[in-house]
Design a protein around this motif. Structure first.
Motif, mmCIF file in Angstrom:
data_model
loop_
_atom_site.group_PDB
_atom_site.id
_atom_site.type_symbol
_atom_site.label_atom_id
_atom_site.label_comp_id
_atom_site.label_asym_id
_atom_site.label_seq_id
_atom_site.Cartn_x
_atom_site.Cartn_y
_atom_site.Cartn_z
ATOM 1 N N PRO A 296 2.778 -1.174 -3.287
ATOM 2 C CA PRO A 296 2.524 0.338 -3.436
ATOM 3 C C PRO A 296 1.983 0.955 -2.347
ATOM 4 O O PRO A 296 1.273 0.348 -1.552
ATOM 5 C CB PRO A 296 1.453 0.241 -4.684
ATOM 6 N N THR A 297 2.473 2.252 -2.083
ATOM 7 C CA THR A 297 1.891 2.786 -1.012
ATOM 8 C C THR A 297 1.603 4.287 -1.139
ATOM 9 O O THR A 297 2.309 4.770 -2.318
ATOM 10 C CB THR A 297 2.909 2.971 0.203
ATOM 11 N N GLY A 298 0.568 4.852 -0.924
ATOM 12 C CA GLY A 298 0.111 6.135 -1.093
ATOM 13 C C GLY A 298 0.798 7.085 0.232
ATOM 14 O O GLY A 298 1.333 6.839 0.841
ATOM 15 N N TRP B 256 0.977 0.527 8.189
ATOM 16 C CA TRP B 256 1.766 -0.601 8.017
ATOM 17 C C TRP B 256 1.706 -0.841 6.269
ATOM 18 O O TRP B 256 0.665 -0.919 5.982
ATOM 19 C CB TRP B 256 1.332 -1.753 8.789
ATOM 20 N N THR B 257 2.894 -1.381 6.082
ATOM 21 C CA THR B 257 3.280 -1.780 4.791
ATOM 22 C C THR B 257 3.412 -3.159 4.533
ATOM 23 O O THR B 257 4.417 -3.485 5.396
ATOM 24 C CB THR B 257 4.318 -1.048 4.016
ATOM 25 N N PRO B 258 3.079 -4.259 4.160
ATOM 26 C CA PRO B 258 3.403 -5.489 4.300
ATOM 27 C C PRO B 258 4.459 -6.021 2.842
ATOM 28 O O PRO B 258 4.112 -5.414 1.588
ATOM 29 C CB PRO B 258 2.128 -6.242 3.962
ATOM 30 N N LEU C 108 -3.579 -0.288 6.314
ATOM 31 C CA LEU C 108 -2.537 -1.252 5.838
ATOM 32 C C LEU C 108 -2.477 -0.735 4.433
ATOM 33 O O LEU C 108 -3.626 -0.437 3.465
ATOM 34 C CB LEU C 108 -3.355 -2.703 5.737
ATOM 35 N N ALA C 109 -1.300 -0.921 3.670
ATOM 36 C CA ALA C 109 -0.980 -0.932 2.429
ATOM 37 C C ALA C 109 -1.473 -2.096 1.558
ATOM 38 O O ALA C 109 -1.378 -3.193 2.262
ATOM 39 C CB ALA C 109 0.410 -0.363 1.972
ATOM 40 N N PRO C 110 -1.806 -1.985 0.154
ATOM 41 C CA PRO C 110 -1.964 -3.286 -0.500
ATOM 42 C C PRO C 110 -0.786 -4.132 -0.450
ATOM 43 O O PRO C 110 0.114 -3.804 -0.383
ATOM 44 C CB PRO C 110 -2.098 -2.702 -1.857
ATOM 45 N N THR C 111 -1.142 -5.537 -0.502
ATOM 46 C CA THR C 111 -0.116 -6.467 -0.460
ATOM 47 C C THR C 111 0.236 -6.685 -1.855
ATOM 48 O O THR C 111 -0.350 -6.512 -2.892
ATOM 49 C CB THR C 111 -0.627 -7.706 0.132
ATOM 50 N N ALA C 112 1.937 -6.636 -2.029
ATOM 51 C CA ALA C 112 2.520 -6.711 -3.435
ATOM 52 C C ALA C 112 2.524 -8.210 -3.739
ATOM 53 O O ALA C 112 2.425 -9.195 -2.963
ATOM 54 C CB ALA C 112 3.963 -6.182 -3.257
#
Length: 460
Positions: free
Chosen positions: A97-99, A454-456, A109-113
């Motif tokens: 999920p990204t805001g 950055w999104t993981p 950093l975006a939260p890790t799924a």
């Protein structure tokens, strides 16, 4: 209820009762699809290519049943791999999920799924990545075999910028971690369009494959091992070791060009022999410009073991020798050697420079005239930095140890969060869109704003 509505409901009820079961319906869809004509290979716009029909079909089938996902293994022969196993055609990875992007220059950093790899495909380790535009991408990887013990080559595909990944047919080759990468061995993957791609490796076991149908089949060119290859601006440039299969130090390098998808290669001359005490070669491109950095072997101590930067401004047709691009420090630090190169468009290029003497301070030098002149920038923290990516007009990233970001052409540097530290691959497909592979190949990170956020996406 009107008369028309009553007749419509009755018709729908009758057709539902007569509908085939799911398995037979899938077979019918696949049979009907296979009979459709293949679209012509006209030149398309660079941003969008020729996957419309396969994607539409896959979407229809996935809505009603499971599809085949293949991960194959090749042993010492070049024969195609054997059978595939079935697994639900669900995405291999769900997006984190990204805001909305924050109004800040500090990378976030975006939260890790949570991992979403189907049980049949486990221990995915990404080795290399390639993208055509911000959405169309492929990964070269290995994973647990589906139908036997051991590790197998794998390829993953995304059409939404990495939010979801599905498996596709890999070339009939080995990768590091599979059969000790015995011949035929591939280390890297590059796609020029959604149909045309190249898989290649160097050394004595290295091989070269090309696909012109989106990876459905791969053709191997015999007697070729490729050190570097990049596609851009309507053609392909590849660099091969001389003699074939040579392992540095001591290799020479040959340059060839071809049209995208063509099997006819034209040899191009370098202005001097690129052999001697070399440790490798790196090729990067930006616009019409191509930069080939043949790195020296400073451990040997010889003054002629410096690196050499070769520059082409006409898509690899002709080359100039820029010598060692790093400004020399003199004094106690002695000679300075270039170890990595990154390119932007419009004659912008940067190199990562390392002083030969301990403690080996490191800095980036940038050029805005296709490497004719370089200007030294601020030091980069961390001994051991060896990877460089980006465009000095937007962002530069230096790896090792840790990840360091500059948004002002190397004048100042930020250290990115620790989660991004263990980087094994880094690359940008534009001034804003970039990817990082970390965590021993388990995670791929994506940025669409030049490294500010950055999104993981983590494979289980």
């Amino acid at each position: 209820m009107s008369d028309f509505e009553k007749r419509l409901r009755a018709s729908l009820h009758r057709h539902a009762a007569e509908a085939p079961d799911g398995d037979r319906l899938v077979e019918r869809v696949l049979r009907d699809t296979s009979a459709l004509p293949v679209p012509s290979r006209r030149r398309r716009r660079r941003e969008w290519r020729t996957w419309t029909l396969p994607l539409a079909t896959a979407g229809a089938v996935a809505a009603i049943a499971a599809a085949l996902v293949g991960v194959n293994q090749v042993h010492h022969s070049a024969a195609p791999a054997g059978s595939t196993s079935t697994t639900p055609n669900t995405p291999l990875l769900t997006p984190a999920p990204t805001g909305a992007p924050q109004d800040t220059a500090v990378p976030t950093l975006a939260p890790t799924a949570a991992p979403a790899v189907p049980p049949s495909l486990t221990d995915v380790r990404v080795l290399d990545a390639t993208f055509v535009g911000p959405k169309d991408g492929w990964l070269l990887a290995h994973a647990d075999c589906l139908n036997k013990p051991g590790t197998c080559i794998a390829m993953l595909r995304t059409v939404d910028g990495g939010a979801h990944w599905t498996s596709m047919s890999p070339p009939p080759a080995n990768v590091p971690g599979v059969e000790n990468c015995a011949a035929p061995c591939v280390l890297h993957l590059r796609f020029a369009t959604s149909s045309i791609g190249y898989a290649y490796g160097d050394g004595q076991s290295g091989a070269f494959f090309m696909t012109t149908n989106g990876g459905k089949t791969w053709t191997q060119e015999q007697g070729v091992s490729v050190t570097a290859l990049e596609t851009l601006d309507g053609n392909v440039i590849r660099v091969s070791s001389v003699p074939v299969g040579c392992v540095p130090p001591g290799c020479g390098y040959a340059v060839q060009t071809a049209g995208i998808g063509s099997s006819k290669w034209t040899s191009r001359s370098l202005p001097q022999d690129a052999g001697g005490m070399t440790t490798g070669a790196q090729l990067v491109r930006g616009g019409h410009d191509a930069y080939l950095l043949v790195t020296g072997h400073p451990a040997g101590g010889a003054q002629n073991a410096t690196s050499t930067l070769f520059v082409s401004t006409d898509d690899g047709a002709t080359w100039s020798d820029r010598g060692e691009p790093c400004p020399q420090a003199g004094g106690p630090n002695g000679e300075v050697d270039s170890v990595a190169v990154a390119a932007g468009g419009n004659d912008r290029v940067s190199v990562l420079c390392v002083a030969r003497m301990s403690p080996q301070p490191r800095f980036v030098a940038v050029s805005s005239d296709a490497g004719r002149h370089f200007t030294r920038r601020s030091p980069v923290s961390g001994v051991g930095a060896g990877m460089l990516a980006g465009d000095p007009s937007t962002v530069l990233l230096v790896v090792g140890p840790g990840l360091h970001r500059s948004a002002d052409g190397g004048l100042s540097w930020q250290t990115l969060p620790e989660q991004l530290a263990a980087v094994t691959w880094i690359g940008f497909e534009s001034t804003t869109d970039g990817r990082i592979i970390s965590d021993a190949g388990r995670t791929i990170w994506t940025t669409h704003d030049a490294g500010a956020h950055w999104t993981p996406f983590t494979f289980g």
